[in-house]
Design a protein around this motif. Structure first.
Motif, PDB file in Angstrom:
ATOM      1  N   ALA A 238     -20.299  22.713  10.250  1.00 50.59           N
ATOM      2  CA  ALA A 238     -19.234  22.529  11.224  1.00 50.59           C
ATOM      3  C   ALA A 238     -19.844  22.185  12.575  1.00 50.59           C
ATOM      4  O   ALA A 238     -20.967  22.585  12.883  1.00 50.59           O
ATOM      5  CB  ALA A 238     -18.382  23.790  11.340  1.00 50.59           C
ATOM      6  N   ILE A 239     -19.107  21.414  13.353  1.00 54.75           N
ATOM      7  CA  ILE A 239     -19.496  21.096  14.729  1.00 54.75           C
ATOM      8  C   ILE A 239     -18.335  21.498  15.630  1.00 54.75           C
ATOM      9  O   ILE A 239     -17.195  21.083  15.406  1.00 54.75           O
ATOM     10  CB  ILE A 239     -19.807  19.604  14.899  1.00 54.75           C
ATOM     11  CG1 ILE A 239     -21.030  19.217  14.042  1.00 54.75           C
ATOM     12  CG2 ILE A 239     -20.074  19.264  16.369  1.00 54.75           C
ATOM     13  CD1 ILE A 239     -21.353  17.735  14.062  1.00 54.75           C
ATOM     14  N   ALA A 240     -18.635  22.339  16.618  1.00 55.58           N
ATOM     15  CA  ALA A 240     -17.605  22.868  17.517  1.00 55.58           C
ATOM     16  C   ALA A 240     -16.488  23.571  16.745  1.00 55.58           C
ATOM     17  O   ALA A 240     -15.320  23.501  17.116  1.00 55.58           O
ATOM     18  CB  ALA A 240     -17.033  21.761  18.396  1.00 55.58           C
ATOM     19  N   GLY A 241     -16.863  24.233  15.647  1.00 52.99           N
ATOM     20  CA  GLY A 241     -15.894  24.973  14.858  1.00 52.99           C
ATOM     21  C   GLY A 241     -14.986  24.131  13.996  1.00 52.99           C
ATOM     22  O   GLY A 241     -14.044  24.651  13.401  1.00 52.99           O
ATOM     23  N   ARG A 242     -15.246  22.833  13.907  1.00 52.28           N
ATOM     24  CA  ARG A 242     -14.398  21.927  13.133  1.00 52.28           C
ATOM     25  C   ARG A 242     -15.173  21.377  11.941  1.00 52.28           C
ATOM     26  O   ARG A 242     -16.400  21.266  11.974  1.00 52.28           O
ATOM     27  CB  ARG A 242     -13.923  20.761  14.005  1.00 52.28           C
ATOM     28  CG  ARG A 242     -13.145  21.153  15.254  1.00 52.28           C
ATOM     29  CD  ARG A 242     -11.786  21.746  14.928  1.00 52.28           C
ATOM     30  NE  ARG A 242     -10.989  20.881  14.069  1.00 52.28           N
ATOM     31  CZ  ARG A 242     -10.332  19.780  14.515  1.00 52.28           C
ATOM     32  NH1 ARG A 242     -10.383  19.444  15.798  1.00 52.28           N
ATOM     33  NH2 ARG A 242      -9.620  19.056  13.679  1.00 52.28           N
ATOM     34  N   PRO A 243     -14.472  20.983  10.878  1.00 53.06           N
ATOM     35  CA  PRO A 243     -15.147  20.357   9.741  1.00 53.06           C
ATOM     36  C   PRO A 243     -15.874  19.084  10.158  1.00 53.06           C
ATOM     37  O   PRO A 243     -15.568  18.489  11.201  1.00 53.06           O
ATOM     38  CB  PRO A 243     -13.984  20.034   8.791  1.00 53.06           C
ATOM     39  CG  PRO A 243     -12.867  20.912   9.217  1.00 53.06           C
ATOM     40  CD  PRO A 243     -13.024  21.112  10.693  1.00 53.06           C
ATOM     41  N   VAL A 244     -16.852  18.672   9.355  1.00 48.96           N
ATOM     42  CA  VAL A 244     -17.593  17.441   9.629  1.00 48.96           C
ATOM     43  C   VAL A 244     -17.300  16.475   8.496  1.00 48.96           C
ATOM     44  O   VAL A 244     -18.045  16.359   7.527  1.00 48.96           O
ATOM     45  CB  VAL A 244     -19.107  17.721   9.750  1.00 48.96           C
ATOM     46  CG1 VAL A 244     -19.854  16.451  10.164  1.00 48.96           C
ATOM     47  CG2 VAL A 244     -19.361  18.828  10.753  1.00 48.96           C
ATOM     48  N   TRP A 245     -16.174  15.768   8.588  1.00 53.28           N
ATOM     49  CA  TRP A 245     -15.792  14.831   7.544  1.00 53.28           C
ATOM     50  C   TRP A 245     -16.660  13.570   7.621  1.00 53.28           C
ATOM     51  O   TRP A 245     -16.844  12.998   8.679  1.00 53.28           O
ATOM     52  CB  TRP A 245     -14.326  14.444   7.679  1.00 53.28           C
ATOM     53  CG  TRP A 245     -13.373  15.565   7.412  1.00 53.28           C
ATOM     54  CD1 TRP A 245     -12.627  16.249   8.330  1.00 53.28           C
ATOM     55  CD2 TRP A 245     -13.064  16.130   6.140  1.00 53.28           C
ATOM     56  NE1 TRP A 245     -11.872  17.215   7.713  1.00 53.28           N
ATOM     57  CE2 TRP A 245     -12.117  17.163   6.358  1.00 53.28           C
ATOM     58  CE3 TRP A 245     -13.493  15.876   4.840  1.00 53.28           C
ATOM     59  CZ2 TRP A 245     -11.601  17.927   5.319  1.00 53.28           C
ATOM     60  CZ3 TRP A 245     -12.967  16.640   3.805  1.00 53.28           C
ATOM     61  CH2 TRP A 245     -12.040  17.649   4.048  1.00 53.28           C
ATOM     62  N   GLY A 246     -17.211  13.174   6.475  1.00 51.87           N
ATOM     63  CA  GLY A 246     -17.953  11.916   6.406  1.00 51.87           C
ATOM     64  C   GLY A 246     -19.436  12.057   6.182  1.00 51.87           C
ATOM     65  O   GLY A 246     -20.123  11.052   6.041  1.00 51.87           O
ATOM     66  N   THR A 247     -19.965  13.281   6.154  1.00 49.44           N
ATOM     67  CA  THR A 247     -21.387  13.461   5.900  1.00 49.44           C
ATOM     68  C   THR A 247     -21.581  14.397   4.714  1.00 49.44           C
ATOM     69  O   THR A 247     -20.648  15.067   4.270  1.00 49.44           O
ATOM     70  CB  THR A 247     -22.117  14.046   7.120  1.00 49.44           C
ATOM     71  OG1 THR A 247     -21.804  15.443   7.236  1.00 49.44           O
ATOM     72  CG2 THR A 247     -21.720  13.322   8.401  1.00 49.44           C
ATOM     73  N   ASP A 248     -22.805  14.454   4.244  1.00 49.26           N
ATOM     74  CA  ASP A 248     -23.134  15.319   3.118  1.00 49.26           C
ATOM     75  C   ASP A 248     -24.174  16.353   3.550  1.00 49.26           C
ATOM     76  O   ASP A 248     -25.210  16.510   2.928  1.00 49.26           O
ATOM     77  CB  ASP A 248     -23.653  14.482   1.951  1.00 49.26           C
ATOM     78  CG  ASP A 248     -23.755  15.284   0.659  1.00 49.26           C
ATOM     79  OD1 ASP A 248     -23.024  16.282   0.525  1.00 49.26           O
ATOM     80  OD2 ASP A 248     -24.580  14.920  -0.211  1.00 49.26           O
ATOM     81  N   GLY A 249     -23.898  17.005   4.680  1.00 48.63           N
ATOM     82  CA  GLY A 249     -24.784  18.053   5.167  1.00 48.63           C
ATOM     83  C   GLY A 249     -25.716  17.613   6.274  1.00 48.63           C
ATOM     84  O   GLY A 249     -26.447  18.443   6.828  1.00 48.63           O
ATOM     85  N   ASN A 250     -25.694  16.318   6.620  1.00 46.40           N
ATOM     86  CA  ASN A 250     -26.524  15.813   7.705  1.00 46.40           C
ATOM     87  C   ASN A 250     -25.702  15.680   8.985  1.00 46.40           C
ATOM     88  O   ASN A 250     -24.467  15.734   8.956  1.00 46.40           O
ATOM     89  CB  ASN A 250     -27.097  14.435   7.339  1.00 46.40           C
ATOM     90  CG  ASN A 250     -27.909  14.475   6.068  1.00 46.40           C
ATOM     91  OD1 ASN A 250     -28.761  15.340   5.894  1.00 46.40           O
ATOM     92  ND2 ASN A 250     -27.646  13.533   5.175  1.00 46.40           N
ATOM     93  N   PHE A 251     -26.384  15.456  10.105  1.00 44.56           N
ATOM     94  CA  PHE A 251     -25.671  15.098  11.316  1.00 44.56           C
ATOM     95  C   PHE A 251     -25.087  13.694  11.138  1.00 44.56           C
ATOM     96  O   PHE A 251     -25.697  12.834  10.497  1.00 44.56           O
ATOM     97  CB  PHE A 251     -26.591  15.128  12.537  1.00 44.56           C
ATOM     98  CG  PHE A 251     -26.835  16.506  13.069  1.00 44.56           C
ATOM     99  CD1 PHE A 251     -25.826  17.194  13.737  1.00 44.56           C
ATOM    100  CD2 PHE A 251     -28.069  17.122  12.907  1.00 44.56           C
ATOM    101  CE1 PHE A 251     -26.042  18.471  14.235  1.00 44.56           C
ATOM    102  CE2 PHE A 251     -28.295  18.399  13.400  1.00 44.56           C
ATOM    103  CZ  PHE A 251     -27.276  19.074  14.059  1.00 44.56           C
TER     104      PHE A 251
END
Length: 223
Positions: A134-147
């Motif tokens: 998560a980034i800023a408490g939000r999901p990270v749609w579009g990656t597979d565990g990377n930035f």
């Protein structure tokens, strides 16, 4: 908290792994969602015209007249700390898949992401076993565990000459977006549909607009 975020992501991916996006087709303007796959079962929800949801692709192609559907608990897919859909059944005759709609080629609707390279900018990162959860408490749609590689810095949407304001919470959890998408028009609604990913973290985004503004944002993934 980190474990919870990962668990939720896994649950969402598993449950809608065979799901595709649809709206309803019903002359009454709504369709009843039932708890079980029969017409006598309890009505647990109503789906209204041009409200996007997921349906079970595999079961939708067998002889069963009732199709499992997965409906977001809020119209903008903003939840990040719980499984954010309800499950029920609708009759197959009420299902309208997006790919059966007429593609929109007119000029009354315009949609574009403002895309820039990813920058963390002091946002808090949650990781699990080294993966970005998560980034800023939000999901990270579009990656597979990377930035992510790219992020959105704004969205330009114009409906029948009127600019629609789209606030950052509605685009700061979706990454690796492109300006390649399909646009459909159904009644007075314009529907934007696309897949985004970094090659592995594929997910769907659906935006639903009318001349009065943004009506829905549906975000989810399937494998």
């Amino acid at each position: 908290m980190k474990n919870l975020i990962i668990l939720i992501a896994l649950l969402l991916t598993t449950v809608i792994a065979t799901a595709q996006v649809a709206i309803i087709q019903d002359k009454d303007g709504y369709t009843n969602v039932r708890e079980k796959p029969n017409g006598q079962s309890q009505v647990i929800h109503k789906l209204y015209s041009n409200e996007a949801f997921w349906y079970d692709y595999e079961e939708g192609h067998d002889t069963n007249e009732w199709i499992p559907v997965f409906i977001p608990k809020n119209l903008f897919s903003l939840n990040s700390t719980e499984v954010s859909y309800i499950e029920g059944f609708i009759h197959k005759s009420r299902l309208q898949t997006l790919d059966k709609l007429q593609p929109y080629k007119g000029t009354d609707f315009k949609f574009e992401y403002l895309i820039e390279p990813f920058a963390l900018n002091n946002r808090v990162v949650d990781k699990y076993n080294g993966a970005v959860a998560a980034i800023a408490g939000r999901p990270v749609w579009g990656t597979d565990g990377n930035f992510p590689i790219t992020q959105i810095n704004g969205v330009n949407a114009i409906v029948e000459g009127k600019k629609v304001e789209i606030n950052p919470p509605l685009y700061n959890d979706i990454y690796e977006c492109t300006n390649t998408f399909k646009v459909y028009k159904n009644g007075d609604c314009y529907i934007v549909y696309q897949w985004n990913s970094d090659g592995a973290g594929a997910y769907q985004v659906v935006w639903v607009f009318t001349k009065d503004g943004l009506k829905q944002r549906l975000v989810g993934s399937m494998i």
